[in-house]
Design an enzyme around this catalytic site. Structure first.
Site, short mmCIF file in Angstrom:
data_model
loop_
_atom_site.label_atom_id
_atom_site.label_comp_id
_atom_site.label_asym_id
_atom_site.label_seq_id
_atom_site.Cartn_x
_atom_site.Cartn_y
_atom_site.Cartn_z
N ARG A 121 0.82 -1.23 0.00
CA ARG A 121 0.00 0.00 0.00
C ARG A 121 0.84 1.27 0.00
O ARG A 121 0.40 2.34 0.41
CB ARG A 121 -0.97 0.04 1.18
CG ARG A 121 -1.97 -1.08 1.15
CD ARG A 121 -3.26 -0.70 1.85
NE ARG A 121 -4.20 -1.78 1.74
CZ ARG A 121 -4.27 -2.78 2.60
NH1 ARG A 121 -3.48 -2.80 3.65
NH2 ARG A 121 -5.13 -3.74 2.42
N LYS A 143 3.89 11.78 -10.73
CA LYS A 143 3.04 10.96 -11.61
C LYS A 143 3.79 9.66 -11.88
O LYS A 143 4.90 9.69 -12.42
CB LYS A 143 2.80 11.67 -12.94
CG LYS A 143 1.63 12.62 -12.92
CD LYS A 143 1.32 13.06 -14.34
CE LYS A 143 0.26 14.12 -14.38
NZ LYS A 143 0.06 14.64 -15.75
N GLU A 185 11.10 17.96 -24.07
CA GLU A 185 10.44 18.43 -22.83
C GLU A 185 11.02 19.78 -22.41
O GLU A 185 10.31 20.63 -21.87
CB GLU A 185 10.61 17.41 -21.69
CG GLU A 185 9.92 16.07 -21.92
CD GLU A 185 8.40 16.08 -21.67
OE1 GLU A 185 7.82 17.16 -21.45
OE2 GLU A 185 7.80 14.99 -21.74
N LYS A 227 8.71 23.18 -13.18
CA LYS A 227 7.85 22.04 -12.85
C LYS A 227 7.45 22.09 -11.37
O LYS A 227 6.31 21.81 -11.01
CB LYS A 227 8.55 20.73 -13.20
CG LYS A 227 7.66 19.53 -12.88
CD LYS A 227 7.51 18.55 -13.99
CE LYS A 227 6.40 17.56 -13.68
NZ LYS A 227 6.47 16.36 -14.47
N GLU A 237 -3.39 17.70 -10.74
CA GLU A 237 -3.86 18.10 -12.06
C GLU A 237 -5.36 18.36 -12.12
O GLU A 237 -6.08 17.80 -12.96
CB GLU A 237 -3.46 17.06 -13.12
CG GLU A 237 -3.46 17.67 -14.53
CD GLU A 237 -2.86 16.75 -15.58
OE1 GLU A 237 -1.69 16.36 -15.43
OE2 GLU A 237 -3.57 16.41 -16.52
N ARG A 241 -1.72 22.28 -13.79
CA ARG A 241 -0.73 21.25 -14.12
C ARG A 241 -0.94 20.70 -15.53
O ARG A 241 0.00 20.20 -16.16
CB ARG A 241 -0.77 20.11 -13.08
CG ARG A 241 0.31 19.07 -13.35
CD ARG A 241 0.53 18.09 -12.23
NE ARG A 241 1.56 17.13 -12.60
CZ ARG A 241 2.18 16.34 -11.77
NH1 ARG A 241 1.88 16.37 -10.49
NH2 ARG A 241 3.11 15.49 -12.20
N ASN A 245 1.05 19.08 -20.23
CA ASN A 245 0.70 18.07 -21.25
C ASN A 245 0.68 18.66 -22.66
O ASN A 245 0.17 18.03 -23.58
CB ASN A 245 -0.68 17.48 -20.94
CG ASN A 245 -0.71 16.79 -19.59
OD1 ASN A 245 0.28 16.19 -19.19
ND2 ASN A 245 -1.82 16.89 -18.89
N HIS A 248 1.03 16.51 -25.75
CA HIS A 248 0.97 15.12 -25.32
C HIS A 248 -0.28 14.39 -25.82
O HIS A 248 -0.29 13.16 -25.87
CB HIS A 248 1.05 15.01 -23.80
CG HIS A 248 2.46 15.22 -23.28
ND1 HIS A 248 3.21 16.34 -23.55
CD2 HIS A 248 3.25 14.44 -22.49
CE1 HIS A 248 4.38 16.25 -22.96
NE2 HIS A 248 4.44 15.10 -22.31
N HIS A 252 0.94 11.14 -27.22
CA HIS A 252 0.61 9.85 -26.57
C HIS A 252 -0.12 8.93 -27.55
O HIS A 252 0.11 7.72 -27.57
CB HIS A 252 -0.26 10.08 -25.34
CG HIS A 252 0.52 10.48 -24.12
ND1 HIS A 252 -0.07 10.92 -22.97
CD2 HIS A 252 1.85 10.51 -23.88
CE1 HIS A 252 0.85 11.20 -22.06
NE2 HIS A 252 2.03 10.96 -22.59
N HIS A 265 9.41 8.77 -26.39
CA HIS A 265 8.37 9.69 -25.92
C HIS A 265 8.66 11.12 -26.40
O HIS A 265 7.78 11.82 -26.90
CB HIS A 265 8.28 9.62 -24.39
CG HIS A 265 7.34 10.63 -23.81
ND1 HIS A 265 5.99 10.62 -24.07
CD2 HIS A 265 7.56 11.72 -23.00
CE1 HIS A 265 5.41 11.64 -23.44
NE2 HIS A 265 6.34 12.32 -22.80
N1 GLY Z 1 4.68 15.13 -17.39
C1 GLY Z 1 3.52 15.89 -17.05
C2 GLY Z 1 3.29 16.01 -15.58
O1 GLY Z 1 4.10 15.55 -14.79
O2 GLY Z 1 2.29 16.54 -15.17
#
Ligand code: GLY
Length: 361
Positions: A121, A143, A185, A227, A237, A241, A245, A248, A252, A265
């Protein structure tokens, strides 16, 4: 060494950016008061290059590290390898007080972080990112997760690391393709948040590609600062946040329809960011000269900026986009740029616009 703090109340942590940091892994973990048993999760390439140094530092500081390795590449970011890691952790009797070190790039960080978030957990973990992409983005912000065949990162959690160690020495030997992918990035932060950074990237790209250590140190730290501010404002998010993206949604989807095999990526989101810049022109009036600057910078960085899709692949791309986490009520929402340095999220875009930018001919 540069220090960046991520302020998240009881989940706050420090990002260290500098040289020879892997040698400090053990003492830094000791300062966090973590339990003696730990697992260093990495891929086979990274384990070969840095595994011994990481384990040596941990052992010298009184820890009892075991190694878990997965194959290099995006296909390791799957539930199959999560299961394999759980089995290894249980076999080595890692306990609640034990911790995981994610030693590697974004794939390893996301996989190891997800394992840490869910084993017993949730146990502590430390990020030791060894690629540019992981140092400026994926190791920061908590994330973690894995891919499904249907889409990128569809299974995951928010689980913040206790410490991030960005050892710049690891970037010296990073394969060129991976280094370029990380720049995707870096450029993203310029587009979404910091016009001065974007100007600097345009000016200093040759020095960056030459991996000048001072330039890289300042660059990695600036990206981590951005960041940290964004994540500090919106950890899970529900708002701002989402700007991280940018590029993305299409990126993605491209990765998913290529079975995570064709594009790194960073390459996929490079195509995605140029497409998002074009969408920003159509939907928000981003000036054409800014779209050109964006496309040119990605090109100069050696990154792909477009993709040719036959009708069947285009349909698959749209289907993959509809499965993206950013879809709400069946509508695909985009992050768009108002200008270089300022992004907005949650933008509805009609399908004809997406069709148009994917088929400019
Ligand atoms: N890579 C996008 C984020 O961490 O929100």
């Amino acid at each position: 060494m540069r220090i960046v703090n991520v302020s998240l109340g009881p989940r706050s942590y420090t990002i260290k950016v500098g040289s020879d940091l892997l040698a400090r892994l053990g003492p830094d973990c000791a300062r966090l008061g973590l339990g003696a048993r730990c697992a260093v999760i990495s891929d086979l390439n990274v384990a070969r290059r840095f595994g011994k140094a990481a384990r040596h530092s941990l052992s010298k500081a009184g820890f009892d590290p075991v190694s878990i390795t997965v194959p290099a590449g995006e296909t390791s970011k799957s539930l199959k390898f999560v299961q394999g890691c759980y089995d290894e952790l249980a076999r080595h009797r890692l306990e609640r007080s034990s911790f995981i070190v994610a030693l590697g790039g974004g794939v390893v960080g996301d996989l190891a972080g997800f394992v840490a978030a869910t084993y017993l957990r949730g146990i502590a973990f430390v990020q030791a990112p060894t690629t540019l992409l992981a140092q400026v983005d994926s190791s920061v912000g908590g994330k973690v997760g894995v891919n499904l065949k249907a889409g990128k990162n569809l299974v995951g959690a928010f689980h913040q690391p206790r410490l991030v160690l960005c050892d710049l020495d690891a970037l010296r030997t990073l394969p060129l393709r991976e280094f370029r992918a990380g720049l995707a990035e870096v450029i993203k932060y310029g587009i979404i948040y910091d016009a001065t950074l974007f100007d600097r990237l345009e000016r200093e790209l040759p020095k960056i590609l030459g991996r000048d250590p001072k330039t890289l140190g300042a660059l990695v730290a600036r990206c981590c600062e951005i960041k940290a501010v964004v994540v500090g404002e919106d950890e899970t998010e529900s708002g701002v946040r989402a700007i991280l993206n940018f590029g993305h949604t299409i990126g993605h989807a491209l990765e998913a329809i290529s079975s995570y095999g064709n594009y790194l990526h960073g390459e996929a989101i490079s195509i995605g960011q140029v497409a998002a810049a074009e969408l920003s022109r159509l939907a928000l009036g981003l000036p054409g000269r800014d779209v050109d600057r964006i496309r040119t910078l990605f090109r100069r960085a050696g990154l792909p900026t477009q993709v040719t899709l036959n009708p069947a692949r285009r349909r698959r791309l749209f289907n993959a986009m509809r499965l993206d986490k950013k879809v709400s009520g069946g509508e695909i929402k985009f992050v768009l740029a108002k200008r270089i340095g300022k992004a907005v999220w949650g933008q509805k875009v009609p399908e004809w616009m997406i069709e148009e930018i994917l088929d400019p001919g």
